[in-house]
Design an enzyme around this catalytic site. Structure first.
Site, mmCIF file in Angstrom:
data_model
loop_
_atom_site.group_PDB
_atom_site.id
_atom_site.type_symbol
_atom_site.label_atom_id
_atom_site.label_comp_id
_atom_site.label_asym_id
_atom_site.label_seq_id
_atom_site.Cartn_x
_atom_site.Cartn_y
_atom_site.Cartn_z
ATOM 1 N N HIS A 1 0.794 -1.232 0.000
ATOM 2 C CA HIS A 1 0.000 0.000 0.000
ATOM 3 C C HIS A 1 0.823 1.276 0.000
ATOM 4 C CE1 HIS A 1 -3.949 -1.922 0.818
ATOM 5 N NE2 HIS A 1 -3.200 -2.813 1.437
ATOM 6 N N LYS B 1 -8.120 14.104 4.537
ATOM 7 C CA LYS B 1 -7.282 12.899 4.483
ATOM 8 C C LYS B 1 -6.209 13.073 5.547
ATOM 9 C CE LYS B 1 -6.342 13.968 0.084
ATOM 10 N NZ LYS B 1 -6.438 12.779 -0.720
ATOM 11 N N ARG B 2 -5.408 12.016 5.810
ATOM 12 C CA ARG B 2 -4.297 12.187 6.737
ATOM 13 C C ARG B 2 -3.433 13.361 6.282
ATOM 14 N NH1 ARG B 2 -3.398 8.284 10.868
ATOM 15 N NH2 ARG B 2 -1.577 9.561 11.321
ATOM 16 N N LYS C 1 0.973 14.468 0.487
ATOM 17 C CA LYS C 1 -0.404 14.756 0.063
ATOM 18 C C LYS C 1 -0.591 16.247 -0.241
ATOM 19 C CE LYS C 1 -2.303 10.864 2.761
ATOM 20 N NZ LYS C 1 -2.992 10.000 1.772
ATOM 21 N N THR D 1 -8.486 6.608 -1.994
ATOM 22 C CA THR D 1 -9.840 6.076 -2.106
ATOM 23 C C THR D 1 -10.847 7.204 -1.851
ATOM 24 O OG1 THR D 1 -9.569 5.306 0.175
ATOM 25 C CG2 THR D 1 -9.398 3.647 -1.562
ATOM 26 N N LYS E 1 -14.638 8.277 -3.532
ATOM 27 C CA LYS E 1 -15.849 8.620 -2.764
ATOM 28 C C LYS E 1 -16.428 9.950 -3.254
ATOM 29 C CE LYS E 1 -13.772 6.073 0.968
ATOM 30 N NZ LYS E 1 -12.792 6.128 2.066
HETATM 31 C C1 26V Z 1 2.544 2.034 8.354
HETATM 32 C C2 26V Z 1 2.603 2.029 9.719
HETATM 33 C C3 26V Z 1 3.905 1.897 10.348
HETATM 34 C C4 26V Z 1 3.840 1.571 11.825
HETATM 35 C C5 26V Z 1 2.813 2.369 12.543
HETATM 36 C C6 26V Z 1 1.446 2.162 11.968
HETATM 37 C C7 26V Z 1 1.445 2.153 10.492
HETATM 38 C C8 26V Z 1 0.250 2.241 9.843
HETATM 39 C C9 26V Z 1 0.202 2.238 8.465
HETATM 40 C C10 26V Z 1 1.347 2.149 7.715
HETATM 41 C C11 26V Z 1 1.300 2.127 6.215
HETATM 42 C C12 26V Z 1 0.161 2.846 5.681
HETATM 43 C C13 26V Z 1 0.051 2.671 4.210
HETATM 44 C C14 26V Z 1 -1.244 3.217 3.709
HETATM 45 O O1 26V Z 1 -2.126 3.556 4.467
HETATM 46 N N1 26V Z 1 -1.374 3.293 2.429
HETATM 47 C C15 26V Z 1 -2.570 3.816 1.805
HETATM 48 O O2 26V Z 1 -3.353 2.711 1.401
HETATM 49 C C16 26V Z 1 -4.550 3.102 0.762
HETATM 50 C C17 26V Z 1 -5.330 1.842 0.481
HETATM 51 O O3 26V Z 1 -4.661 1.060 -0.448
HETATM 52 C C18 26V Z 1 -4.240 3.896 -0.489
HETATM 53 O O4 26V Z 1 -5.446 4.315 -1.064
HETATM 54 C C19 26V Z 1 -3.373 5.103 -0.159
HETATM 55 O O5 26V Z 1 -2.977 5.753 -1.339
HETATM 56 C C20 26V Z 1 -2.146 4.656 0.609
HETATM 57 O O6 26V Z 1 -1.422 5.775 1.073
#
Ligand code: 26V
Length: 809
Positions: free
Chosen positions: A359, A549-550, A555, A657, A661
């Protein structure tokens, strides 16, 4: 409520439902109608609706069992499901009935829905995708389990204090959780640490500590209520919750220490989606839930099918990013140590069972664990990882990989402190590795996984993300849903691609008017909410320009804010021009440790304060940062948006995503050629989207050839004025140097290419203005967006996974 219900006697089913809610209130909650508080009515309603679900749930489980069906297991450290009552009631198609039953008790379904807490067990896109996938799996009648952690504290609540983000603990379980079922019989031993011994040819792991994983199940109702799946979240418990000897000796803390340590495991969601937490606790969480899930899957398989050899024919396990990647080593351990498999045979079964979804390509988000930590916590898994690595590197060598390529493929990163690379482990252990949008998948092949891809060229595939049209159209936008249903029937809820039948209505002026009226009424509702929650008035006739968004540098909320400031300067310099009134809405959370992101929130608030107070511009430009972005707030904002900001630096947003929406709710996108924006553009057509900025290739080339942001800023008078205004404290008179560093970063490097894309972005915004004034043209484009984005239904995405990866369809 219709007035008929007041005069006509309720239908028997409605009266029966009302009786049942009251009965639940009295006998289950222990309150009568007079004493009950809104939360009691909510719980009574949920328990009553749940009764209906449970029967369908058991029927689904039995049907899957009887068919000997292959099951899908979606392993994810995040499930951002939000509220469940409206979801359940609409999918059961009982909204009307429940509304009327509650009315008999003087209660309003919509009001009760509003007090249900959000289950915020996720950070952002990845977690919400898991929730949309669970809904689609059930809607497609596919037997599936989601596996995750039942965090006591999910995503933090965001307060804005004097413009700054303050993180507050979130407590979604404060009133209990009527949706869940604890399954005490589904409990597993999870070990940590200790040592590995070998007797004969048997390997034995003696963990130094252990906790028990207890399953807590939530039913997931599919559309039309035909099928119900299970979201199984693990809770940690000490085997020996209280040490009586210690307690009796007066050591109360020591007596409860094990229980406390166990509870810590499932206490909080890591609120950081940009950098690996680098915390031992995070790795413990990952192993805890992976081990519990793998043990549960293997137990179920043996119970149903007897023979562990057939696991890949009956179980497809999908890894949602690398967070559950240790599952690969865990399944190997279970097969080898508990089921006497030889390594090679276990490896074949493992690869056939797992699929891995990536992701993000951001290097800082690619998980790796210090080898020393991994080995101390999981000594047996460390051995298995070494064995997998030896095999992997043998294959690479015999395929002719050179040393550099071998180093990239290795499960161990040898540069600096040795680390275990979870993405490589997930890749090696899976038969399918997928990206989440076409561009992202392409970049996976060219960048992070280039060497692994060369070695296994058939494994990487694309599965463009999707969203469930039930939650993101039907539930969040009842006005638009009713209008579409009138025009084309309600088949689009089963097959979102039927939305295309709406396309010709773009040319129907009567329809356009009704469409615009629905949008306006959604905007009025949002304006009221913003007034009530923030005491800020916004004009529903202005364009609602939204970025939610975050908060992350890639972004580029900063690009939007700087352009807002430039627009503000322009309006002040040329008040006589015919400006299109706009409301700039922002919402989003920043990781608590991400200083620049937090400063961007403060900047948005500082700009809002100044702009909203300026009598010269106040009718033309308003800015609001809406606090505490979550799924429920998105459900309010998305239907009310005119313009959707999807402006990441090209190549950096894996998919997005939110973009889908908004388009499905009739907002037009202003965006870069990044992630799924590209595929949205291909479907809605160039005339119905505002694309600007560099492509991913251009970004890469610019970075490689030396990018000089200073000269770009100097060459753009508008940008220069906005940046220097912010840098010199125009928006922060109380602390004029507050943004000097942030703006300095644009001159000095500008990794995210804010300056490089600025002029093109500003020009695209002026095209947006011009189109918005032509209300017929705008509305026609909005209708075409709705009509043409049915492909982005998560039903389509899940069908593709089911067909290509899981082979269950
Ligand atoms: C990494 C970590 C590292 C440790 C702490 C908690 C944590 C939580 C999440 C992540 C990776 C996040 C990656 C992510 O959210 N990617 C997003 O995924 C979406 C669904 O596929 C996509 O639409 C977004 O473009 C993408 O940024």
């Amino acid at each position: 409520m219709t007035s008929d219900t007041a005069v006509q006697p309720p239908e028997p089913t409605v009266q029966a439902l009302a009786d049942s809610i009251l009965d639940t209130l009295v006998h289950r909650i222990g309150k009568d109608a007079q004493a009950a508080r809104p939360h009691d009515w909510l719980a009574a309603t949920i328990f009553t609706v749940r009764n209906d679900i449970v029967e369908r749930w058991m029927a689904s489980t039995k049907a899957a069992h009887a068919a000997g069906a292959k099951r899908v297991y979606y392993l994810s450290l995040e499930f951002l499901i939000g509220r469940l009552l409206r979801d359940a009631v609409t999918n059961l198609q009982r909204s009307d009935e429940v509304t009327r039953a509650l009315a008999i008790h003087g209660q309003t379904l919509a009001e009760l829905e509003e007090i249900e807490p959000d289950a915020a067990l996720g950070n952002g896109g990845l977690g919400r995708l898991a929730a949309c996938f669970m809904e689609s799996l059930a809607s497609l009648d596919l037997p599936a389990y989601g596996y995750g952690i039942r965090y006591v504290n999910g995503m933090f609540r965001q307060r804005i204090d004097d413009g700054w983000q303050v993180e507050m603990p979130e407590n979604w379980l404060a009133h209990g959780n009527p949706w869940e079922f604890e399954r005490r019989e589904s409990a597993y031993f999870i070990g940590f640490g200790g040592e590995v011994t070998i007797t004969g040819n048997r390997v034995h792991w003696n963990p130094a500590e252990a906790v028990e994983a207890i399953a807590v199940d939530t039913p997931v109702v599919g559309w039309r209520g035909k099928w119900v799946n299970t979201l199984r979240l693990w809770n940690a418990r000490a085997f020996d919750p209280i040490k009586l000897d210690k307690f009796n000796a007066g050591d109360f803390e020591g007596a409860l220490g094990d229980q406390m340590r166990a509870e810590t495991l499932t206490r909080v969601l890591y609120p950081n989606d940009s950098t690996p937490a680098g915390q031992e606790l995070r790795l413990r969480q990952e192993y805890f839930f992976s081990s519990a899930s793998i043990q549960d899957i293997v137990r179920r398989h043996i119970q149903y099918f007897g023979d562990i050899q057939t696991l890949p024919d009956k179980a497809a396990i999908q890894l949602n990013d690398t967070h559950p990647a240790v599952s690969v080593a865990e399944l190997m351990r279970v097969l080898i140590d508990h089921h006497d498999f030889a390594f090679d045979a276990a490896w074949e079964i493992t690869k056939r069972t797992f699929g891995y979804t990536n992701h993000t390509l951001l290097p800082e988000a690619l998980e790796s664990w210090p080898l020393s930590l991994f080995e101390r916590l999981l000594p047996r898994h460390m051995q298995i990882v070494y064995q997998i690595n030896a095999k992997l590197l043998r294959e690479a060598r015999s395929a002719g990989s050179n040393d550099q390529s071998i180093a990239a493929i290795s499960l161990i990163d040898e540069g600096g402190e040795r680390r275990v690379r979870m993405a490589n482990l997930a890749f090696a252990g899976s038969h399918s590795i997928n990206g989440v949008a076409a561009l992202h998948t392409d970049l996976m092949k060219k960048t992070v996984f280039a060497d692994l891809h060369r070695l296994y060229p058939t494994r990487i595939n694309n599965k463009t993300n999707g969203i469930t049209p039930r939650r993101w159209l039907q539930q969040c936008n009842p006005g638009l849903t009713a209008l579409i249903r009138e025009a084309i029937g309600d088949g689009f809820l089963d097959d979102a691609e039927r939305l295309i039948d709406l396309d010709p209505f773009a040319e129907d002026s009567g329809f356009r008017e009704r469409f615009a009226a629905v949008k306006r009424s959604n905007k009025v509702m949002l304006a009221n909410h913003i007034f009530e929650s923030m005491n800020l008035r916004i004009d529903p006739d202005a364009m609602f320009d939204v970025q939610i968004k975050r908060i992350h540098e890639y972004k580029r909320q900063l690009l939007n804010i700087v352009e807002t400031v430039a627009l503000y300067d322009q309006i002040r310099s040329h008040p006589e021009r015919d400006w299109t009134p706009r409301v700039k809405l922002f919402a989003g959370k920043a990781a608590s440790s991400y200083q620049n992101a937090k400063l961007v929130i403060k900047l948005a608030n500082d700009v809002a304060r100044r702009v909203n107070a300026d009598p010269m511009t106040r009718d033309l430009l308003r800015v609001a940062f809406v606090p505490n972005y979550n799924v429920s707030l998105a459900e309010r904002i998305v239907p009310a948006a005119d313009l959707s900001e999807q402006i990441s630096t090209a190549g950096m947003e894996a998919s997005g995503t939110g973009n889908m929406k908004f388009a499905m709710n009739g907002a037009l996108t202003i965006g870069t050629l990044d992630g799924a924006n590209i595929e949205i553009k291909d479907r809605v057509g160039d005339d119905n989207i505002f694309i600007f900025g560099m492509t991913a290739d251009e970004v890469e080339a610019k970075r490689a050839n030396g990018y000089d942001p200073r000269s770009v800023i100097e060459a753009s008078p508008e940008l220069r004025q906005a940046v220097s205004g912010i840098a010199s404290g125009v928006f922060s008179p109380d602390d004029p140097g507050r943004y000097a560093g942030l703006m300095g970063g644009l001159y000095d490097g500008d990794w995210f290419m804010v300056a490089a894309d600025f002029d093109d972005y500003a020009a695209a915004q002026r095209r947006v203005d011009a189109r918005y004034v032509d209300r017929d043209a705008w509305t026609a484009s909005a209708i075409r967006n709705v009509a043409r984005v049915g492909w982005f239904s998560s039903d389509r995405t899940i069908r593709e996974y089911a067909r290509d990866i899981w082979t269950v369809m």
